[in-house]
Design a protein around this motif. Structure first.
Motif, short mmCIF file in Angstrom:
data_model
loop_
_atom_site.label_atom_id
_atom_site.label_comp_id
_atom_site.label_asym_id
_atom_site.label_seq_id
_atom_site.Cartn_x
_atom_site.Cartn_y
_atom_site.Cartn_z
N MET A 28 41.21 12.94 -12.99
CA MET A 28 40.83 14.24 -12.44
C MET A 28 42.04 14.94 -11.85
SD MET A 28 37.25 13.13 -10.60
CE MET A 28 36.97 14.76 -9.92
N LEU A 29 42.87 14.17 -11.16
CA LEU A 29 44.06 14.73 -10.53
C LEU A 29 45.04 15.27 -11.56
CD1 LEU A 29 45.09 14.99 -7.58
CD2 LEU A 29 46.30 12.83 -7.93
N TYR A 30 45.02 14.69 -12.76
CA TYR A 30 45.97 15.05 -13.81
C TYR A 30 45.52 16.29 -14.60
CZ TYR A 30 48.97 14.53 -17.92
OH TYR A 30 49.87 14.75 -18.93
N GLN A 31 44.22 16.57 -14.62
CA GLN A 31 43.70 17.65 -15.47
C GLN A 31 44.14 19.01 -14.97
OE1 GLN A 31 42.23 16.98 -18.32
NE2 GLN A 31 42.36 14.79 -17.82
N LEU A 32 44.50 19.88 -15.92
CA LEU A 32 44.93 21.23 -15.58
C LEU A 32 44.02 22.30 -16.17
CD1 LEU A 32 48.82 20.91 -15.91
CD2 LEU A 32 47.45 21.00 -13.82
N ARG A 33 42.99 21.89 -16.91
CA ARG A 33 42.05 22.86 -17.48
C ARG A 33 40.66 22.59 -16.91
NH1 ARG A 33 44.10 26.05 -21.21
NH2 ARG A 33 42.01 26.77 -21.78
N LEU A 34 39.95 23.66 -16.64
CA LEU A 34 38.66 23.54 -15.95
C LEU A 34 37.65 22.70 -16.73
CD1 LEU A 34 37.97 27.05 -14.36
CD2 LEU A 34 38.16 24.86 -13.19
N LEU A 35 37.49 22.99 -18.01
CA LEU A 35 36.47 22.27 -18.77
C LEU A 35 36.80 20.78 -18.86
CD1 LEU A 35 35.63 24.73 -21.69
CD2 LEU A 35 34.28 24.19 -19.65
N ALA A 36 38.07 20.45 -19.05
CA ALA A 36 38.47 19.03 -19.08
C ALA A 36 38.20 18.38 -17.73
CB ALA A 36 39.94 18.92 -19.45
N LEU A 37 38.46 19.11 -16.65
CA LEU A 37 38.21 18.58 -15.32
C LEU A 37 36.72 18.29 -15.10
CD1 LEU A 37 39.33 17.91 -12.48
CD2 LEU A 37 38.96 20.31 -11.88
N LEU A 38 35.86 19.17 -15.61
CA LEU A 38 34.42 18.97 -15.46
C LEU A 38 33.93 17.79 -16.30
CD1 LEU A 38 33.18 22.67 -15.42
CD2 LEU A 38 33.64 21.15 -13.50
N HIS A 39 34.52 17.59 -17.46
CA HIS A 39 34.17 16.42 -18.27
C HIS A 39 34.53 15.13 -17.54
CE1 HIS A 39 34.50 19.11 -22.09
NE2 HIS A 39 33.31 19.19 -21.52
N VAL A 40 35.70 15.11 -16.92
CA VAL A 40 36.13 13.92 -16.18
C VAL A 40 35.25 13.72 -14.95
CG1 VAL A 40 38.06 12.77 -15.03
CG2 VAL A 40 38.48 14.15 -17.05
N LEU A 41 34.78 14.81 -14.34
CA LEU A 41 33.86 14.69 -13.21
C LEU A 41 32.59 13.95 -13.63
CD1 LEU A 41 32.90 15.36 -10.33
CD2 LEU A 41 32.05 17.55 -11.22
N GLY A 42 32.06 14.28 -14.80
CA GLY A 42 30.89 13.57 -15.30
C GLY A 42 31.18 12.09 -15.52
N LEU A 43 32.36 11.79 -16.07
CA LEU A 43 32.75 10.39 -16.26
C LEU A 43 32.88 9.68 -14.92
CD1 LEU A 43 33.74 8.07 -18.08
CD2 LEU A 43 36.05 9.06 -17.93
N HIS A 44 33.42 10.36 -13.93
CA HIS A 44 33.58 9.80 -12.58
C HIS A 44 32.22 9.38 -12.02
CE1 HIS A 44 34.93 9.82 -8.30
NE2 HIS A 44 36.10 9.50 -8.84
N ALA A 45 31.23 10.26 -12.14
CA ALA A 45 29.90 9.95 -11.63
C ALA A 45 29.24 8.85 -12.45
CB ALA A 45 29.04 11.21 -11.63
N PHE A 46 29.51 8.82 -13.76
CA PHE A 46 28.95 7.76 -14.61
C PHE A 46 29.47 6.39 -14.18
CE2 PHE A 46 29.32 5.10 -18.46
CZ PHE A 46 27.97 4.97 -18.76
N VAL A 47 30.77 6.30 -13.90
CA VAL A 47 31.36 5.03 -13.43
C VAL A 47 30.76 4.66 -12.08
CG1 VAL A 47 33.49 3.87 -12.75
CG2 VAL A 47 33.48 5.36 -14.75
N LEU A 48 30.57 5.65 -11.20
CA LEU A 48 29.93 5.39 -9.92
C LEU A 48 28.53 4.81 -10.13
CD1 LEU A 48 29.77 5.65 -6.79
CD2 LEU A 48 28.80 7.93 -7.17
N ALA A 49 27.76 5.39 -11.05
CA ALA A 49 26.41 4.89 -11.31
C ALA A 49 26.44 3.44 -11.80
CB ALA A 49 25.71 5.78 -12.34
N PHE A 74 21.98 13.44 -11.49
CA PHE A 74 22.46 14.64 -10.80
C PHE A 74 23.97 14.83 -10.94
CE2 PHE A 74 18.57 13.72 -8.23
CZ PHE A 74 17.87 14.84 -8.62
N LYS A 75 24.73 13.78 -10.63
CA LYS A 75 26.18 13.94 -10.56
C LYS A 75 26.87 13.82 -11.91
CE LYS A 75 26.37 12.05 -5.88
NZ LYS A 75 26.94 10.99 -5.02
N ALA A 76 26.35 12.97 -12.80
CA ALA A 76 26.99 12.80 -14.09
C ALA A 76 26.52 13.81 -15.13
CB ALA A 76 26.77 11.38 -14.61
#
Length: 225
Positions: A28-49, A74-76
């Protein structure tokens, strides 16, 4: 060949999932494009789940399966989808401006992880073996979320940083034998309400200033003083 007990294997999987959440935080910290950042956010929540579901298994805590399901739904899925809709409706298909270069930001993230381990491992020396490492890694996720909020000048990316921070808090809570289910449900709905409010404000800011770049809003405010 050394024999690995199921108990030790359970600990290893729990630590692997917590470490994977830290790794996705760096993505997430590395992403510089919004859509890519949102995709990684979903992955982040999936790993949390996945991590919460595994904690439910090794702790024998069925209520944590509900927490895992809420994180997945909700989060992923729901929140990243809603944020993508905002991006499309606002026409924000562009790169995210950062404070400083991406290299400096990544180095700062690594320093925060080292700081988290250095601070938390001695403090939790007498804690449960699973909770000890998970809490240290969860603090790393929280600090990287704060770093995203500080270094990104786009309002949506700051919302992503907040969601990442909250995921780290959830990881710490479940690793430390979890919170009561009523508290988890209350927190989840509070986040959804906050998300709805943020969405309304983003659209209002966009209509008023034709941008959601925080630095641009600061310049407008400075010109009116």
């Amino acid at each position: 060949m050394a024999f690995v007990s199921p108990h030790g294997l359970a600990f290893d999987i729990a630590h692997m999932l917590a470490g994977l959440l830290v790794l996705v935080s760096f993505m997430m910290l590395y992403q510089l494009r919004l859509l890519a950042l949102l995709h990684v956010l979903g992955l982040h929540a999936f790993v949390l789940a996945l991590s919460v579901a595994w904690q439910a298994h090794i702790q024998g805590a069925p209520h944590l399966y509900i927490t895992a399901a809420m994180a997945l739904a909700f989060k992923a899925i729901l929140i990243p989808w809603a944020l993508r809709r905002m991006v499309f409706q606002m026409g924000l298909h562009r790169e995210i401006e950062t404070v400083g270069g991406i290299g400096i930001t990544m180095l700062a993230g690594m320093a925060l992880v080292a700081l988290s381990l250095q601070v938390m491992l001695p403090v939790t020396a007498n804690a449960d073996p699973v909770a000890r490492e998970d809490i240290a890694l969860a603090l790393s996720v929280v600090l990287i979320g704060l770093l995203i909020m500080v270094t990104r000048q786009n309002a949506i990316s700051q919302v992503v940083g907040f969601m990442s921070l909250e995921n780290g808090i959830n990881l710490a809570a479940t690793g430390a034998r979890g919170m009561p289910l009523v508290v988890e449900i209350t927190v989840a709905f509070s986040i959804l309400i906050a998300f709805i409010v943020v969405g309304v404000f983003l659209f209002r800011i966009r209509e008023r200033f034709d941008t959601i770049d925080i630095s641009e809003l600061d310049r407008v405010r400075g010109g009116q003083m």
